[in-house]
Motif scaffolding. Structure first.
Motif, mmCIF file in Angstrom:
data_model
loop_
_atom_site.group_PDB
_atom_site.id
_atom_site.type_symbol
_atom_site.label_atom_id
_atom_site.label_comp_id
_atom_site.label_asym_id
_atom_site.label_seq_id
_atom_site.Cartn_x
_atom_site.Cartn_y
_atom_site.Cartn_z
ATOM 1 N N UNK A 250 0.857 -1.186 0.000
ATOM 2 C CA UNK A 250 0.000 0.000 0.000
ATOM 3 C C UNK A 250 0.895 1.239 0.000
ATOM 4 N N UNK A 251 0.867 1.980 -1.106
ATOM 5 C CA UNK A 251 1.658 3.201 -1.243
ATOM 6 C C UNK A 251 0.781 4.419 -0.982
ATOM 7 N N UNK A 252 1.310 5.340 -0.200
ATOM 8 C CA UNK A 252 0.705 6.655 -0.021
ATOM 9 C C UNK A 252 1.764 7.681 -0.439
ATOM 10 N N UNK A 253 1.892 7.898 -1.741
ATOM 11 C CA UNK A 253 3.063 8.628 -2.254
ATOM 12 C C UNK A 253 3.156 10.077 -1.796
ATOM 13 N N UNK A 254 2.015 10.744 -1.598
ATOM 14 C CA UNK A 254 2.104 12.133 -1.143
ATOM 15 C C UNK A 254 2.658 12.226 0.267
ATOM 16 N N UNK A 255 2.551 11.122 1.029
ATOM 17 C CA UNK A 255 3.123 11.057 2.373
ATOM 18 C C UNK A 255 4.510 10.424 2.365
ATOM 19 N N UNK A 256 4.924 9.895 1.219
ATOM 20 C CA UNK A 256 6.223 9.234 1.128
ATOM 21 C C UNK A 256 6.302 7.956 1.931
ATOM 22 N N UNK A 257 5.164 7.226 2.044
ATOM 23 C CA UNK A 257 5.125 6.023 2.878
ATOM 24 C C UNK A 257 4.616 4.832 2.086
ATOM 25 N N UNK A 258 5.157 3.665 2.392
ATOM 26 C CA UNK A 258 4.672 2.405 1.830
ATOM 27 C C UNK A 258 4.682 1.357 2.939
ATOM 28 N N UNK A 259 3.647 0.535 2.954
ATOM 29 C CA UNK A 259 3.584 -0.586 3.894
ATOM 30 C C UNK A 259 3.385 -1.869 3.096
ATOM 31 N N UNK A 260 4.227 -2.860 3.391
ATOM 32 C CA UNK A 260 4.099 -4.187 2.780
ATOM 33 C C UNK A 260 3.425 -5.097 3.789
ATOM 34 N N UNK A 261 2.486 -5.899 3.294
ATOM 35 C CA UNK A 261 1.682 -6.747 4.172
ATOM 36 C C UNK A 261 1.784 -8.214 3.765
ATOM 37 N N UNK A 262 1.727 -9.061 4.780
ATOM 38 C CA UNK A 262 1.515 -10.485 4.649
ATOM 39 C C UNK A 262 0.497 -10.867 5.724
ATOM 40 N N UNK A 264 -0.969 -11.506 8.888
ATOM 41 C CA UNK A 264 -0.465 -11.485 10.254
ATOM 42 C C UNK A 264 0.705 -10.562 10.511
ATOM 43 N N UNK A 265 1.257 -9.905 9.481
ATOM 44 C CA UNK A 265 2.379 -8.993 9.730
ATOM 45 C C UNK A 265 2.467 -7.932 8.642
ATOM 46 N N UNK A 266 3.206 -6.861 8.960
ATOM 47 C CA UNK A 266 3.399 -5.767 8.010
ATOM 48 C C UNK A 266 4.756 -5.131 8.247
ATOM 49 N N UNK A 267 5.194 -4.326 7.275
ATOM 50 C CA UNK A 267 6.515 -3.690 7.349
ATOM 51 C C UNK A 267 6.421 -2.353 6.630
ATOM 52 N N UNK A 268 6.578 -1.260 7.365
ATOM 53 C CA UNK A 268 6.446 0.078 6.783
ATOM 54 C C UNK A 268 7.805 0.685 6.509
ATOM 55 N N UNK A 269 7.874 1.411 5.396
ATOM 56 C CA UNK A 269 9.063 2.187 5.043
ATOM 57 C C UNK A 269 8.629 3.561 4.564
ATOM 58 N N UNK A 270 9.528 4.514 4.619
ATOM 59 C CA UNK A 270 9.231 5.858 4.136
ATOM 60 C C UNK A 270 10.534 6.533 3.760
ATOM 61 N N UNK A 271 10.423 7.668 3.070
ATOM 62 C CA UNK A 271 11.624 8.433 2.769
ATOM 63 C C UNK A 271 12.233 9.006 4.042
ATOM 64 N N UNK A 272 11.401 9.313 5.012
ATOM 65 C CA UNK A 272 11.900 9.858 6.272
ATOM 66 C C UNK A 272 12.540 8.776 7.141
ATOM 67 N N UNK A 273 12.046 7.548 7.024
ATOM 68 C CA UNK A 273 12.563 6.456 7.849
ATOM 69 C C UNK A 273 12.620 5.177 7.014
ATOM 70 N N UNK A 274 13.816 4.873 6.549
ATOM 71 C CA UNK A 274 14.041 3.622 5.820
ATOM 72 C C UNK A 274 15.189 2.900 6.523
#
Length: 287
Positions: A250-262, A264-274
């Motif tokens: 799930x990308x929210x490009x105007x916020x610079x954030x993406x979350x990958x899901x499986x 039972x779990x997820x993993x978020x990344x962003x330009x501010x925090x990678x």
């Protein structure tokens, strides 16, 4: 991944003449990336490495996938053979900051840039092949050189694509899916949704195998609902056939954030925090 991905190189790309044609096609359509191509080819240092990295001399490959864009969000499932997915989330700064799921060293299955543009791909469902690029390098080029959906659509229309693909693009203002391929002019889909067909339904046998029309109807009904993506029919378990879901993004490009899901779990990344790291994911039906 080289022992696997090197097999994607077509026989033509293994000849000096074929490698030269691939290089010239890359120079003509992606000139801004030529210095990067040369640098990466030196780092790869393998026979036929540069031809491979152009993505203009690859065998056709076909995958599943479902995607939708709406309200500044790009949501997608990527369905493929786990053994042939690189599984690398990359944060790069070639021409500009980009985060995405890498394919074959520097191509992208999906991603976003710091300008607020996100893109992803699905196979278009028609088994035709022509002169052009495998679409992961096209997604890389769009994110490196474009800032809006309109700009990216214009650029996409100027680049030859080797096999039918559906590309979904999202920015803060709009979301669009585009049908492209070697035998058609780029055309906007009826809405910002795509599975694995284009203008026409696929044959019945192909529908039974891929469930593309069923998935498209399901994602249209669900919208950008992550929970729906994590269960059938959108979440697929056909791993032995190369159509199991490997991740949801799930990308929210105007916020610079993406979350990958499986499940039972997820993993978020962003330009501010990678933060570099790794995850081990078990695929298959949950008991």
């Amino acid at each position: 991944m080289w022992p696997v991905t090197e097999l994607w190189l077509a026989d033509e790309g293994r000849t000096p003449e074929g490698a030269e044609r691939a290089r010239k096609l890359f120079e003509a359509h992606m000139p801004e990336l030529v210095p990067l191509l040369e640098r990466l080819a030196r780092q790869l240092d393998r026979p036929h490495g540069e031809a491979f990295l152009t993505f203009a001399a690859l065998r056709p490959f076909f995958s599943g996938c479902t995607q939708i864009g709406d309200n500044g969000t790009l949501l997608r499932n990527y369905d493929f053979d786990p053994a042939e997915c690189e599984g690398t989330i990359g944060s790069t700064h070639f021409l500009r900051p980009v985060i995405g799921m890498q394919e074959a060293a520097w191509g992208l299955l999906d991603g976003m840039n710091d300008a607020g543009l996100a893109v992803s791909l699905t196979f278009g469902g028609r088994f035709v092949h022509g002169t052009g690029f495998a679409v992961p390098i096209v997604l890389r080029y769009l994110l490196e050189t474009c800032t809006t959906v309109d700009e990216a659509i214009g650029t996409l229309g100027s680049i030859p694509i080797a096999i039918p693909q559906n590309v979904t693009l999202v920015d803060a203002e709009q979301a669009v899916s585009v049908f492209v391929g070697p035998d058609i002019e780029p055309a906007k889909a009826p809405d910002a949704c795509a599975a694995n067909h284009q203008h026409l339904p696929v044959p019945d046998e192909q529908e039974q195998f891929s469930r593309t029309q069923e998935r498209l109807a399901a994602v249209r009904a669900a919208g950008t609902d992550v929970a729906a993506m994590l269960k059938p029919p959108l979440y697929q378990y056909a791993y032995d056939e190369g159509l199991g879901t490997l991740y949801t993004a799930r990308y929210r490009p105007s916020e610079g954030r993406v979350t990958y899901y499986w499940p039972g779990e997820s993993w978020e990344h962003s330009f501010a925090r990678f933060t570099p790291g790794s995850r081990t994911v078990a695929f298959g039906q949950v008991a």
